[in-house]
Design an enzyme around this catalytic site. Sequence first.
Site, PDB file in Angstrom:
ATOM      1  N   GLY A   1     -25.071 -20.607  37.386  1.00 21.12           N
ATOM      2  CA  GLY A   1     -26.329 -20.038  37.848  1.00 21.12           C
ATOM      3  C   GLY A   1     -26.282 -18.528  37.735  1.00 21.12           C
TER       4      GLY A   1
ATOM      5  N   PRO B   1     -10.790 -35.767  31.275  1.00 16.39           N
ATOM      6  CA  PRO B   1     -11.549 -35.105  32.345  1.00 16.39           C
ATOM      7  C   PRO B   1     -11.254 -33.614  32.373  1.00 16.39           C
ATOM      8  CG  PRO B   1     -10.140 -36.859  33.241  1.00 16.39           C
ATOM      9  CD  PRO B   1      -9.752 -36.651  31.813  1.00 16.39           C
TER      10      PRO B   1
ATOM     11  N   CYS C   1     -13.961 -26.905  36.141  1.00 12.97           N
ATOM     12  CA  CYS C   1     -14.072 -25.465  35.952  1.00 12.97           C
ATOM     13  C   CYS C   1     -14.256 -24.804  37.312  1.00 12.97           C
ATOM     14  CB  CYS C   1     -15.287 -25.182  35.059  1.00 12.97           C
ATOM     15  SG  CYS C   1     -15.615 -23.441  34.823  1.00 12.97           S
TER      16      CYS C   1
ATOM     17  N   HIS D   1     -12.095 -24.410  26.261  1.00 17.24           N
ATOM     18  CA  HIS D   1     -12.889 -24.243  27.485  1.00 17.24           C
ATOM     19  C   HIS D   1     -13.132 -22.748  27.751  1.00 17.24           C
ATOM     20  CE1 HIS D   1     -13.800 -25.366  31.837  1.00 17.24           C
ATOM     21  NE2 HIS D   1     -13.667 -24.059  31.891  1.00 17.24           N
ATOM     22  N   GLU D   2     -12.061 -21.957  27.653  1.00 11.49           N
ATOM     23  CA  GLU D   2     -12.185 -20.520  27.952  1.00 11.49           C
ATOM     24  C   GLU D   2     -12.980 -19.796  26.868  1.00 11.49           C
ATOM     25  OE1 GLU D   2     -11.557 -19.661  30.858  1.00 11.49           O
ATOM     26  OE2 GLU D   2     -10.398 -21.432  31.399  1.00 11.49           O
TER      27      GLU D   2
ATOM     28  N   HIS E   1     -16.582 -19.988  27.568  1.00 10.79           N
ATOM     29  CA  HIS E   1     -17.050 -19.031  28.574  1.00 10.79           C
ATOM     30  C   HIS E   1     -17.512 -17.730  27.917  1.00 10.79           C
ATOM     31  CE1 HIS E   1     -16.525 -20.908  32.430  1.00 10.79           C
ATOM     32  NE2 HIS E   1     -15.260 -21.229  32.207  1.00 10.79           N
TER      33      HIS E   1
END
Length: 214
Positions: free
Chosen positions: A30, A128, A131, A173-174, A177
């Site tokens: 968000g 799985p 974060c 994953h990073e 970001h």
Amino acid sequence: MAFKRFAAAYRSFFFPTPLKPPFLHICQAGDPVLRSQAKPVSHELVNTPEIQQIISQMRRVMKTYDSVGLSAPQIGIPLRILALEFSPRRKEEFSPEVYSARGMSTLPYTIIINPQMEILDYKKVVFPESCESVRGFSALVPRYEAVKLTGIDNKGESVVMQSRGWIARIIQHEMDHLEGKLFVDSMDPKSFQNDAWHRINVHQGRIQLQFYKK
Ligand SMILES: [Zn+2]
């Protein structure tokens, strides 16, 4: 004078100056910083106190939250800096079966600035994932089996690493970001779960989710 001092104290008590990033907590989904494209760090700025402070703050947050990966945007800084670590003691957190099935291996603490990723093995593996910026939830996420990462370290020296399995997953994953992406963008939506769902039932909903760690 006394009144001015009193007024200032009153203001700072009721309207504290907002803390500025780099934060010591982790920004949550968000927050626009998690959806922005992070900017590269100029090579000549790597050794400045500002960048070094961001890097040391990342290390501190990694330790506090016991994370295996952290990107600068997660502490409010939209720059292309990643911290990665998979210490040998993680072996105690997983059963030997899970450790080997997920292709886990150790990785010493690594900082990579301006990382660039190349996919070495396009085979996708589904496991799985969670974060710290989507705290409390997890889901199944497909990731490439092997990647190569190049960039510079915290001293401006070049870094090249090739990784498979779980480390390759952490890297992907990073890297996401830095592009303003979260794992929820690539997850299997039906596998999305609140990790406390069972405890919530057992404790009749009396569960608290904390966004700080001491
Ligand atoms: Zn994350």
